[in-house]
Design a protein around this motif. Structure first.
Motif, mmCIF file in Angstrom:
data_model
loop_
_atom_site.group_PDB
_atom_site.id
_atom_site.type_symbol
_atom_site.label_atom_id
_atom_site.label_comp_id
_atom_site.label_asym_id
_atom_site.label_seq_id
_atom_site.Cartn_x
_atom_site.Cartn_y
_atom_site.Cartn_z
ATOM 1 N N PRO A 251 81.017 27.040 27.206
ATOM 2 C CA PRO A 251 81.265 28.033 28.261
ATOM 3 C C PRO A 251 80.208 28.044 29.365
ATOM 4 O O PRO A 251 80.520 28.255 30.523
ATOM 5 C CB PRO A 251 81.279 29.361 27.492
ATOM 6 N N ASN A 252 78.941 27.817 28.993
ATOM 7 C CA ASN A 252 77.865 27.920 29.977
ATOM 8 C C ASN A 252 77.203 26.573 30.248
ATOM 9 O O ASN A 252 76.022 26.519 30.595
ATOM 10 C CB ASN A 252 76.818 28.935 29.488
ATOM 11 N N TYR A 253 77.975 25.510 30.105
ATOM 12 C CA TYR A 253 77.427 24.167 30.329
ATOM 13 C C TYR A 253 76.821 24.043 31.727
ATOM 14 O O TYR A 253 75.688 23.577 31.892
ATOM 15 C CB TYR A 253 78.546 23.138 30.140
ATOM 16 N N LEU B 192 71.959 23.992 35.375
ATOM 17 C CA LEU B 192 71.253 24.570 36.510
ATOM 18 C C LEU B 192 69.922 25.178 36.065
ATOM 19 O O LEU B 192 68.902 25.062 36.752
ATOM 20 C CB LEU B 192 72.128 25.636 37.173
ATOM 21 N N ALA B 193 69.923 25.826 34.889
ATOM 22 C CA ALA B 193 68.688 26.429 34.365
ATOM 23 C C ALA B 193 67.634 25.372 34.069
ATOM 24 O O ALA B 193 66.434 25.578 34.300
ATOM 25 C CB ALA B 193 69.009 27.231 33.102
ATOM 26 N N LEU B 194 68.066 24.217 33.559
ATOM 27 C CA LEU B 194 67.105 23.134 33.295
ATOM 28 C C LEU B 194 66.449 22.658 34.584
ATOM 29 O O LEU B 194 65.262 22.310 34.604
ATOM 30 C CB LEU B 194 67.820 21.969 32.602
ATOM 31 N N SER B 195 67.210 22.672 35.677
ATOM 32 C CA SER B 195 66.621 22.265 36.953
ATOM 33 C C SER B 195 65.545 23.255 37.395
ATOM 34 O O SER B 195 64.520 22.856 37.968
ATOM 35 C CB SER B 195 67.709 22.136 38.031
ATOM 36 N N LYS B 196 65.756 24.547 37.119
ATOM 37 C CA LYS B 196 64.754 25.550 37.488
ATOM 38 C C LYS B 196 63.493 25.417 36.627
ATOM 39 O O LYS B 196 62.389 25.701 37.094
ATOM 40 C CB LYS B 196 65.332 26.955 37.346
ATOM 41 N N ILE B 197 63.657 25.005 35.380
ATOM 42 C CA ILE B 197 62.483 24.780 34.526
ATOM 43 C C ILE B 197 61.672 23.611 35.074
ATOM 44 O O ILE B 197 60.432 23.662 35.125
ATOM 45 C CB ILE B 197 62.924 24.526 33.072
ATOM 46 N N ASP B 198 62.362 22.561 35.510
ATOM 47 C CA ASP B 198 61.644 21.437 36.146
ATOM 48 C C ASP B 198 60.888 21.918 37.374
ATOM 49 O O ASP B 198 59.753 21.474 37.639
ATOM 50 C CB ASP B 198 62.638 20.346 36.547
ATOM 51 N N ALA C 92 68.555 16.654 37.692
ATOM 52 C CA ALA C 92 69.462 17.600 37.038
ATOM 53 C C ALA C 92 70.521 18.111 38.005
ATOM 54 O O ALA C 92 71.715 18.153 37.678
ATOM 55 C CB ALA C 92 68.666 18.764 36.460
ATOM 56 N N VAL C 93 70.113 18.507 39.221
ATOM 57 C CA VAL C 93 71.097 19.088 40.143
ATOM 58 C C VAL C 93 72.011 18.028 40.743
ATOM 59 O O VAL C 93 73.153 18.339 41.119
ATOM 60 C CB VAL C 93 70.406 19.899 41.260
ATOM 61 N N SER D 63 73.652 24.510 43.185
ATOM 62 C CA SER D 63 73.118 23.195 42.837
ATOM 63 C C SER D 63 72.500 22.520 44.060
ATOM 64 O O SER D 63 71.410 21.938 43.990
ATOM 65 C CB SER D 63 74.219 22.313 42.236
ATOM 66 N N PHE D 64 73.164 22.618 45.207
ATOM 67 C CA PHE D 64 72.606 22.018 46.428
ATOM 68 C C PHE D 64 71.404 22.830 46.938
ATOM 69 O O PHE D 64 70.484 22.270 47.543
ATOM 70 C CB PHE D 64 73.684 21.908 47.502
ATOM 71 N N TYR D 65 71.429 24.126 46.695
ATOM 72 C CA TYR D 65 70.282 24.954 47.100
ATOM 73 C C TYR D 65 69.030 24.511 46.337
ATOM 74 O O TYR D 65 67.967 24.313 46.932
ATOM 75 C CB TYR D 65 70.587 26.424 46.823
ATOM 76 N N ASN D 66 69.151 24.360 45.013
ATOM 77 C CA ASN D 66 68.005 23.900 44.222
ATOM 78 C C ASN D 66 67.563 22.508 44.656
ATOM 79 O O ASN D 66 66.368 22.195 44.663
ATOM 80 C CB ASN D 66 68.371 23.891 42.735
ATOM 81 N N TRP D 67 68.514 21.674 45.002
ATOM 82 C CA TRP D 67 68.192 20.324 45.488
ATOM 83 C C TRP D 67 67.349 20.423 46.758
ATOM 84 O O TRP D 67 66.327 19.732 46.905
ATOM 85 C CB TRP D 67 69.497 19.580 45.787
ATOM 86 N N GLY D 68 67.746 21.289 47.663
ATOM 87 C CA GLY D 68 66.993 21.467 48.903
ATOM 88 C C GLY D 68 65.605 22.023 48.667
ATOM 89 O O GLY D 68 64.634 21.597 49.320
ATOM 90 N N VAL D 69 65.486 22.968 47.729
ATOM 91 C CA VAL D 69 64.161 23.532 47.424
ATOM 92 C C VAL D 69 63.227 22.451 46.900
ATOM 93 O O VAL D 69 62.057 22.367 47.296
ATOM 94 C CB VAL D 69 64.298 24.681 46.400
#
Length: 512
Positions: free
Chosen positions: A257-259, A264-270, A282-283, A295-301
């Motif tokens: 359900p939360n795949y 996305l959470a793993l990308s924030k840990i990185d 990850a993203v 996902s694209f927002y985290n990529w940009g950050v």
């Protein structure tokens, strides 16, 4: 002269037709006055209108009831059912209802803490069984609660129940909980102890229940706790437990359900580890499988933190294309334009001016979408200041400070640069130092995006644009003239990792 008698029917016709004759013995009818006919027609119309209105109200009511029932049936929620309590506990105030509330309260507190790092749509609702509707269905003796229970048992719905009992005495009790979900039964119990230890024991028990009931929310809670310790500098950053659980969800496949949220959470840990290439890995995987604004927002950050600002702008543009009202994406793309302008060899060049204007426009959109967005107001003020609109910059700095002085360290420090009087500058820098000291995350080792989001004046140390007066005050340096060079950006752009047709779904919004 001979006169012939003329019958009425033989009379010549002239004028209007004669009235129809009454049959012998019939009672003569009187014609209705015109105003009575109008009243009769009005009464008929009013009756019909009332019937139409009543039917419309009944239809609307049926739709609302259906919508509520649908939500109740298919909502993702956890029901806290009856908890049996011996009489000795009830006599001292620990009734069944009290234990239900205790259990629900602890689970809700854990989820609220987890909500600091998870999107709202990934949350679940926790309710007491007593909160469920218990009215009788019209025409039957069956309650709505019974119907809901039957439907949920017959269908594979995402509803879990927690029941339990208390054994022993107030001096030596054990709380037993039973979690039932997806046909599985899980049992938990506190260690034996006195009722005075209930708060501590229930906290640990609730965490055990959450770990089994929702690994994603459990991992998010652990991530929020680790994040707080990490940002505050209380030892080395350690996300191992949350990373382990998130990874297990991802490894189980996209049927979970939360795949998507776990990836996305793993990308924030990185990102917390400053592993920006790991975050992009990850993203980029998530964006290829389930493109989303986040996902694209985290990529940009990640690209911004590496100094790859032109690439970051492209990622943020993808984020905005998928969610045109996400104010954080407009603020982030404005920050990237601002960074490009500061990196220009000549601040007054045409290219730098265009970058500043782009930044200003994006910050204005962010503020329009969220008027109380303090960080965006500070960034807007900075772009206006660099465009020599001093009055506009002053207004934005003051607005940002008034919104929340305790998070206005960056606003105070930037505002100080507008003052030529050294005493006034020092006073504002003193306020900036005061605001920074209120927040442990205002540390130089944290990412620039986190520092700016927290309003930390220390974020100014990452700028490349020197200011004539770089006076430090109370540990705050208004602007640093050195900055780490940009990392190798090759192969990290969106276009490098996604084909042109990837990352853009057929509709404007995509989960997560």
């Amino acid at each position: 002269m001979h006169l012939k008698a003329v019958k009425p029917t033989d009379q010549p016709h002239s004028g209007p037709d004669p009235k129809p004759q009454q049959k012998p013995g019939a009672t003569p009818r009187k014609a209705s006055p015109p105003h009575e006919d109008r009243l009769a027609r009005l009464a008929t119309f009013t009756t019909n209108l009332r019937m139409v209105s009543l039917n419309l109200l009944l239809l609307i009511g049926a739709c609302l009831v259906g919508a509520v029932m649908w939500k109740l049936v298919f909502a993702r929620e956890t029901l806290i059912e009856n908890i049996y309590v011996p009489e000795a506990f009830a006599k001292i105030g620990y009734s069944s209802d009290a234990f239900q509330s205790f259990v629900a309260g602890h689970l809700i507190a854990l989820e609220e803490r987890a909500a600091d790092v998870i999107p709202a749509s990934a949350k679940e609702e926790i309710k007491l069984d007593s909160d469920m509707p218990d009215f009788s269905v019209p025409g039957t003796s069956i309650s709505a609660k019974t119907i809901l229970q039957y439907v949920r048992e017959a269908l594979p719905l995402p509803v879990s129940t927690i029941s339990g009992s208390v054994t022993g005495t107030p001096d030596h009790y054990v709380l037993h909980l039973v979690l039932v979900e997806r046909g599985q039964v899980y049992r938990f119990a506190t260690p034996e102890g006195a009722i005075a230890d209930l708060e501590k024991n229930l906290s640990n028990l609730s965490l055990d229940v959450l770990k089994k009931h929702s690994p994603y929310i459990y991992a998010s809670y652990q991530s929020a706790e680790a994040q707080a310790r990490c940002y505050a500098g209380k030892g080395a950053c350690d996300f191992s437990e949350s990373e382990r659980v998130f990874s297990s969800i991802v490894d189980a496949g996209d049927g979970q359900p939360n795949y998507k949220w776990a990836l996305l959470a793993l990308s924030k840990i990185d990102e917390a580890y400053h592993d920006y290439k790991g975050e992009i890995k990850a993203v980029s995987r998530l964006s290829a499988e389930y493109p989303s604004s986040w996902s694209f927002y985290n990529w940009g950050v990640a690209l911004s933190e590496m100094g790859c600002n032109k690439m970051a702008i492209s990622a943020f543009e993808r984020s905005i294309a998928l969610h045109s009202s996400r104010e954080s994406a407009f603020n982030a793309i404005g920050r990237a334009w601002l960074a490009l302008a500061r990196q220009a060899p000549e601040r007054h060049s045409t290219g730098a001016k265009i970058d500043l204007q782009n930044a200003r426009d994006d910050f204005r959109i962010a503020v329009y979408l969220k008027p109380d967005y303090q960080e965006a107001h500070v960034n807007l003020a900075e772009s206006l200041k660099l465009l020599d609109d001093v009055n506009g910059a002053r207004r934005e700095y003051v607005s940002a400070i008034e919104m929340d002085p305790t998070h206005a360290g960056l606003a105070y420090a930037r505002y100080a640069e507008l003052f030529g009087d050294q005493k006034e500058r020092n006073e504002l820098l003193g306020f900036a130092n005061w605001a920074d000291n209120l927040h442990k995350e205002c540390r130089a080792t944290n990412s620039t995006s986190l520092l700016e989001a927290s309003g930390c004046s220390i974020a100014m140390q990452t700028e490349t644009s020197p200011v004539v007066n770089t006076l430090g005050h109370a540990g705050i340096e208004t602007v640093a003239t050195t900055v780490a060079p940009a990392q190798d950006c090759r192969g990290l752009a969106v276009d490098d990792r996604l084909a042109s047709e990837e990352g853009l779904p057929d509709f404007a919004e995509s989960a997560p």
